[in-house]
Write a protein that holds these residues in place. Structure first.
Motif, PDB file in Angstrom:
ATOM      1  N   VAL A  43       0.846  -1.188   0.000  1.00  0.00           N
ATOM      2  CA  VAL A  43       0.000   0.000   0.000  1.00  0.00           C
ATOM      3  C   VAL A  43       0.885   1.242   0.000  1.00  0.00           C
ATOM      4  O   VAL A  43       1.867   1.323   0.727  1.00  0.00           O
ATOM      5  CB  VAL A  43      -0.934   0.025   1.235  1.00  0.00           C
ATOM      6  N   LYS A  44       0.505   2.200  -0.837  1.00  0.00           N
ATOM      7  CA  LYS A  44       1.200   3.483  -0.898  1.00  0.00           C
ATOM      8  C   LYS A  44       0.329   4.514  -0.187  1.00  0.00           C
ATOM      9  O   LYS A  44      -0.864   4.612  -0.449  1.00  0.00           O
ATOM     10  CB  LYS A  44       1.428   3.910  -2.342  1.00  0.00           C
ATOM     11  N   VAL A  45       0.937   5.274   0.707  1.00  0.00           N
ATOM     12  CA  VAL A  45       0.223   6.313   1.446  1.00  0.00           C
ATOM     13  C   VAL A  45       0.784   7.664   1.026  1.00  0.00           C
ATOM     14  O   VAL A  45       1.993   7.893   1.096  1.00  0.00           O
ATOM     15  CB  VAL A  45       0.394   6.138   2.970  1.00  0.00           C
ATOM     16  N   VAL A  62      -4.721   6.464   0.607  1.00  0.00           N
ATOM     17  CA  VAL A  62      -4.076   5.161   0.490  1.00  0.00           C
ATOM     18  C   VAL A  62      -4.566   4.457  -0.764  1.00  0.00           C
ATOM     19  O   VAL A  62      -5.744   4.512  -1.107  1.00  0.00           O
ATOM     20  CB  VAL A  62      -4.330   4.263   1.726  1.00  0.00           C
ATOM     21  N   ILE A 118      -2.620   5.874   9.792  1.00  0.00           N
ATOM     22  CA  ILE A 118      -2.419   5.092   8.573  1.00  0.00           C
ATOM     23  C   ILE A 118      -2.952   3.677   8.772  1.00  0.00           C
ATOM     24  O   ILE A 118      -3.659   3.136   7.921  1.00  0.00           O
ATOM     25  CB  ILE A 118      -0.927   5.076   8.174  1.00  0.00           C
ATOM     26  N   ILE A 122      -6.161   2.019   6.607  1.00  0.00           N
ATOM     27  CA  ILE A 122      -6.027   0.815   5.776  1.00  0.00           C
ATOM     28  C   ILE A 122      -7.010  -0.252   6.239  1.00  0.00           C
ATOM     29  O   ILE A 122      -7.703  -0.866   5.424  1.00  0.00           O
ATOM     30  CB  ILE A 122      -4.575   0.295   5.799  1.00  0.00           C
TER      31      ILE A 122
END
Length: 179
Positions: A43-45, A62, A118, A122
């Motif tokens: 996952v890219k935040v 996200v 975060i 998610i």
């Protein structure tokens, strides 16, 4: 839970205006929270922070996927994850995070840790019931699905059709068609 130092944002040294932070989340991140529902995570935040004179505005985005097990068949699959969350950080006399959208930190603070936000974003971006895409389109072949099909109640539709209908209902149905 150990403190995740790379997720600390020191806002005291930042100039007024917009700033961008990005994080790449993997399975090790969730090990800090002792969360093991994911087989694998990618996952890219993107975190956009806007520093103003009296407050901070944080916008989390996200995108990515997590490999999870299906709730029906227990087969692993990649679940897409997308989510957004906005947080306002204000300054006050004492720390207060009772409101989910507003964080109040004491006046002397110089940094905030965003790891927990975060993590929650998610987790909350995942669907409540995880269904393998192969089940939805009928392409997944699995022993568990075959066994569920065997054990599912059958014949309930056929039974309803073969049951004798009370003749009084037939008389009432004629009233609908005799117009």
């Amino acid at each position: 839970m150990k403190s995740l130092k790379e997720y600390n944002i020191q806002f005291v040294g930042l100039k007024l205006g917009k700033h961008h932070f990005d994080y790449q989340i993997d399975k090790k991140f969730f090990e800090h929270f002792e969360y093991d529902d994911f087989n694998d995570v990618n996952v890219k935040v993107d975190l956009f922070l806007e520093k103003k004179t009296t407050l901070l505005e944080l916008q989390f985005k996200v995108t990515g996927n997590a490999n999870v097990n299906c709730d029906t068949s227990n087969e692993p699959y990649d679940q897409e994850i997308e989510g957004e969350f906005n947080l306002v950080v204000k300054f006050g006399d004492e720390y207060n995070d009772e409101n989910e959208d507003i964080l109040i930190v004491p006046h002397g603070e110089y940094e905030i840790n965003v790891a927990h936000y975060i993590y929650e974003l998610i987790i909350l971006s995942m669907p409540v019931k995880r269904i393998h895409p192969g089940i939805e389109d009928g392409t997944l072949q699995s022993e568990i699905l075959e066994r569920l099909e065997e054990l599912s109640p059958k014949g309930s539709e056929e039974k309803e059709q073969t049951e004798e209908i009370d003749p009084r209902w037939n008389t009432l149905k004629k009233l609908l068609t005799d117009k």
